[in-house]
Design a protein around this motif. Sequence first.
Motif, PDB file in Angstrom:
ATOM      1  N   LEU A  77       0.835  -1.199   0.000  1.00 42.14           N
ATOM      2  CA  LEU A  77       0.000   0.000   0.000  1.00 42.14           C
ATOM      3  C   LEU A  77       0.869   1.248   0.000  1.00 42.14           C
ATOM      4  CD1 LEU A  77      -2.411  -1.071   2.893  1.00 42.14           C
ATOM      5  CD2 LEU A  77      -2.872  -1.213   0.443  1.00 42.14           C
ATOM      6  N   SER A  78       0.477   2.252  -0.778  1.00 46.62           N
ATOM      7  CA  SER A  78       1.202   3.513  -0.697  1.00 46.62           C
ATOM      8  C   SER A  78       1.030   4.061   0.719  1.00 46.62           C
ATOM      9  CB  SER A  78       0.711   4.509  -1.746  1.00 46.62           C
ATOM     10  OG  SER A  78      -0.655   4.783  -1.557  1.00 46.62           O
ATOM     11  N   ASN A  79       2.051   4.714   1.201  1.00 47.93           N
ATOM     12  CA  ASN A  79       2.061   5.190   2.584  1.00 47.93           C
ATOM     13  C   ASN A  79       1.178   6.421   2.728  1.00 47.93           C
ATOM     14  OD1 ASN A  79       2.596   5.861   5.210  1.00 47.93           O
ATOM     15  ND2 ASN A  79       4.814   5.776   5.006  1.00 47.93           N
ATOM     16  N   SER A  80       0.053   6.219   3.380  1.00 44.76           N
ATOM     17  CA  SER A  80      -0.853   7.310   3.724  1.00 44.76           C
ATOM     18  C   SER A  80      -1.472   6.961   5.066  1.00 44.76           C
ATOM     19  CB  SER A  80      -1.949   7.471   2.666  1.00 44.76           C
ATOM     20  OG  SER A  80      -2.884   6.405   2.742  1.00 44.76           O
ATOM     21  N   PRO A  81      -1.952   7.959   5.802  1.00 42.24           N
ATOM     22  CA  PRO A  81      -2.607   7.659   7.074  1.00 42.24           C
ATOM     23  C   PRO A  81      -3.766   6.684   6.920  1.00 42.24           C
ATOM     24  CG  PRO A  81      -2.080   9.978   6.963  1.00 42.24           C
ATOM     25  CD  PRO A  81      -1.793   9.404   5.603  1.00 42.24           C
ATOM     26  N   GLU A  82      -4.568   6.841   5.873  1.00 44.45           N
ATOM     27  CA  GLU A  82      -5.709   5.951   5.671  1.00 44.45           C
ATOM     28  C   GLU A  82      -5.248   4.519   5.431  1.00 44.45           C
ATOM     29  OE1 GLU A  82      -5.202   8.748   3.796  1.00 44.45           O
ATOM     30  OE2 GLU A  82      -6.589  10.063   4.854  1.00 44.45           O
ATOM     31  N   ASN A  83      -4.229   4.345   4.586  1.00 45.04           N
ATOM     32  CA  ASN A  83      -3.742   3.004   4.289  1.00 45.04           C
ATOM     33  C   ASN A  83      -3.088   2.357   5.499  1.00 45.04           C
ATOM     34  OD1 ASN A  83      -4.692   2.970   1.678  1.00 45.04           O
ATOM     35  ND2 ASN A  83      -2.746   3.543   0.759  1.00 45.04           N
ATOM     36  N   LEU A  84      -2.351   3.131   6.278  1.00 45.53           N
ATOM     37  CA  LEU A  84      -1.737   2.571   7.482  1.00 45.53           C
ATOM     38  C   LEU A  84      -2.819   2.091   8.440  1.00 45.53           C
ATOM     39  CD1 LEU A  84       0.670   1.828   9.204  1.00 45.53           C
ATOM     40  CD2 LEU A  84       0.727   4.204  10.027  1.00 45.53           C
ATOM     41  N   GLN A  85      -3.862   2.867   8.596  1.00 45.48           N
ATOM     42  CA  GLN A  85      -4.955   2.471   9.487  1.00 45.48           C
ATOM     43  C   GLN A  85      -5.639   1.198   8.982  1.00 45.48           C
ATOM     44  OE1 GLN A  85      -7.472   5.924  10.491  1.00 45.48           O
ATOM     45  NE2 GLN A  85      -5.670   7.151   9.998  1.00 45.48           N
ATOM     46  N   GLN A  86      -5.832   1.093   7.684  1.00 43.44           N
ATOM     47  CA  GLN A  86      -6.436  -0.121   7.125  1.00 43.44           C
ATOM     48  C   GLN A  86      -5.532  -1.336   7.344  1.00 43.44           C
ATOM     49  OE1 GLN A  86      -9.663  -0.574   5.801  1.00 43.44           O
ATOM     50  NE2 GLN A  86      -9.729   1.379   6.889  1.00 43.44           N
ATOM     51  N   TRP A  87      -4.242  -1.155   7.150  1.00 44.05           N
ATOM     52  CA  TRP A  87      -3.293  -2.241   7.374  1.00 44.05           C
ATOM     53  C   TRP A  87      -3.323  -2.691   8.836  1.00 44.05           C
ATOM     54  CZ3 TRP A  87      -0.832  -5.974   5.156  1.00 44.05           C
ATOM     55  CH2 TRP A  87       0.175  -6.633   5.846  1.00 44.05           C
ATOM     56  N   ILE A  88      -3.326  -1.748   9.743  1.00 43.64           N
ATOM     57  CA  ILE A  88      -3.354  -2.076  11.172  1.00 43.64           C
ATOM     58  C   ILE A  88      -4.618  -2.877  11.499  1.00 43.64           C
ATOM     59  CG2 ILE A  88      -3.626  -1.068  13.487  1.00 43.64           C
ATOM     60  CD1 ILE A  88      -1.787   1.261  12.431  1.00 43.64           C
ATOM     61  N   ARG A  89      -5.726  -2.526  10.908  1.00 42.33           N
ATOM     62  CA  ARG A  89      -6.996  -3.193  11.213  1.00 42.33           C
ATOM     63  C   ARG A  89      -7.186  -4.518  10.474  1.00 42.33           C
ATOM     64  NH1 ARG A  89     -12.113   0.009  10.795  1.00 42.33           N
ATOM     65  NH2 ARG A  89     -12.777  -1.550  12.305  1.00 42.33           N
ATOM     66  N   PHE A  90      -6.743  -4.585   9.213  1.00 44.82           N
ATOM     67  CA  PHE A  90      -7.082  -5.734   8.374  1.00 44.82           C
ATOM     68  C   PHE A  90      -5.891  -6.293   7.588  1.00 44.82           C
ATOM     69  CE2 PHE A  90     -10.745  -2.720   8.321  1.00 44.82           C
ATOM     70  CZ  PHE A  90     -11.589  -3.434   9.174  1.00 44.82           C
ATOM     71  N   PRO A  91      -4.797  -6.632   8.243  1.00 45.65           N
ATOM     72  CA  PRO A  91      -3.627  -7.088   7.484  1.00 45.65           C
ATOM     73  C   PRO A  91      -3.884  -8.360   6.674  1.00 45.65           C
ATOM     74  CG  PRO A  91      -3.323  -7.507   9.820  1.00 45.65           C
ATOM     75  CD  PRO A  91      -4.549  -6.650   9.684  1.00 45.65           C
ATOM     76  N   GLN A  92      -4.705  -9.266   7.181  1.00 44.37           N
ATOM     77  CA  GLN A  92      -4.970 -10.505   6.445  1.00 44.37           C
ATOM     78  C   GLN A  92      -5.884 -10.276   5.239  1.00 44.37           C
ATOM     79  OE1 GLN A  92      -3.589 -13.607   6.735  1.00 44.37           O
ATOM     80  NE2 GLN A  92      -2.191 -12.475   8.075  1.00 44.37           N
ATOM     81  N   ARG A  93      -6.738  -9.281   5.314  1.00 41.77           N
ATOM     82  CA  ARG A  93      -7.601  -8.945   4.178  1.00 41.77           C
ATOM     83  C   ARG A  93      -6.759  -8.321   3.060  1.00 41.77           C
ATOM     84  NH1 ARG A  93     -12.572  -5.185   5.582  1.00 41.77           N
ATOM     85  NH2 ARG A  93     -12.842  -6.860   7.099  1.00 41.77           N
ATOM     86  N   ILE A  94      -5.766  -7.532   3.447  1.00 39.55           N
ATOM     87  CA  ILE A  94      -4.944  -6.842   2.461  1.00 39.55           C
ATOM     88  C   ILE A  94      -3.901  -7.772   1.854  1.00 39.55           C
ATOM     89  CG2 ILE A  94      -3.236  -4.994   2.196  1.00 39.55           C
ATOM     90  CD1 ILE A  94      -4.949  -3.480   4.371  1.00 39.55           C
ATOM     91  N   ALA A  95      -3.279  -8.597   2.680  1.00 42.76           N
ATOM     92  CA  ALA A  95      -2.246  -9.527   2.201  1.00 42.76           C
ATOM     93  C   ALA A  95      -2.453 -10.880   2.891  1.00 42.76           C
ATOM     94  CB  ALA A  95      -0.859  -8.974   2.484  1.00 42.76           C
ATOM     95  N   PRO A  96      -3.369 -11.675   2.361  1.00 42.25           N
ATOM     96  CA  PRO A  96      -3.667 -12.958   2.989  1.00 42.25           C
ATOM     97  C   PRO A  96      -2.410 -13.797   3.215  1.00 42.25           C
ATOM     98  CG  PRO A  96      -5.207 -12.511   1.215  1.00 42.25           C
ATOM     99  CD  PRO A  96      -4.130 -11.454   1.145  1.00 42.25           C
ATOM    100  N   GLU A  97      -2.392 -14.451   4.343  1.00 43.22           N
ATOM    101  CA  GLU A  97      -1.312 -15.357   4.732  1.00 43.22           C
ATOM    102  C   GLU A  97      -0.009 -14.653   5.085  1.00 43.22           C
ATOM    103  OE1 GLU A  97      -0.985 -18.759   2.175  1.00 43.22           O
ATOM    104  OE2 GLU A  97      -3.157 -18.855   1.924  1.00 43.22           O
ATOM    105  N   ASN A  98      -0.008 -13.321   5.233  1.00 44.08           N
ATOM    106  CA  ASN A  98       1.200 -12.670   5.729  1.00 44.08           C
ATOM    107  C   ASN A  98       1.291 -12.986   7.225  1.00 44.08           C
ATOM    108  OD1 ASN A  98       0.926  -9.967   7.481  1.00 44.08           O
ATOM    109  ND2 ASN A  98      -0.875 -10.119   6.153  1.00 44.08           N
ATOM    110  N   ALA A  99       2.420 -12.675   7.833  1.00 48.98           N
ATOM    111  CA  ALA A  99       2.648 -13.060   9.231  1.00 48.98           C
ATOM    112  C   ALA A  99       1.877 -12.215  10.243  1.00 48.98           C
ATOM    113  CB  ALA A  99       4.147 -12.996   9.545  1.00 48.98           C
ATOM    114  N   MET A 100       1.385 -11.044   9.841  1.00 45.00           N
ATOM    115  CA  MET A 100       0.686 -10.191  10.797  1.00 45.00           C
ATOM    116  C   MET A 100      -0.763 -10.641  10.958  1.00 45.00           C
ATOM    117  SD  MET A 100       0.645  -6.097  11.051  1.00 45.00           S
ATOM    118  CE  MET A 100      -0.615  -5.207  11.921  1.00 45.00           C
ATOM    119  N   PRO A 101      -1.145 -10.971  12.181  1.00 48.69           N
ATOM    120  CA  PRO A 101      -2.526 -11.434  12.389  1.00 48.69           C
ATOM    121  C   PRO A 101      -3.512 -10.278  12.486  1.00 48.69           C
ATOM    122  CG  PRO A 101      -1.353 -11.420  14.468  1.00 48.69           C
ATOM    123  CD  PRO A 101      -0.358 -11.018  13.409  1.00 48.69           C
TER     124      PRO A 101
END
Length: 120
Positions: A77-101
Amino acid sequence: MRALQFALSTLVALTACTGEPPSFDAITGGSPRHGLEAIQRYGCGACHRIDGVPGAYGTVGPTLQRIGERAYIAGKLSNSPENLQQWIRFPQRIAPENAMPDLDVSEIDARDIAAYLYHQ
């Protein structure tokens, strides 16, 4: 990337008007102080190194130092406050099977965590 560029140009404009540099918490809508508390509550330091967070010396995930200077979040994801917040909340939705739960981080906590990380 455009969102981050817009956010940074807004910061520069506000600095020129007030003489004081605004912080990323103004952009995220969060509180760095509450972000520190949320980071500790969710146990982020078990996997990540995070400056200013007692015991946050994890090496499973990447260091979160100077995250505001990065072009991408999680290489996806490009680095933006909105994208960081989405990553923090839904890492598996954004990148399934990554190590972050998915930790069921609330929207408010994600804003606060993002404010803390950008504030460093």
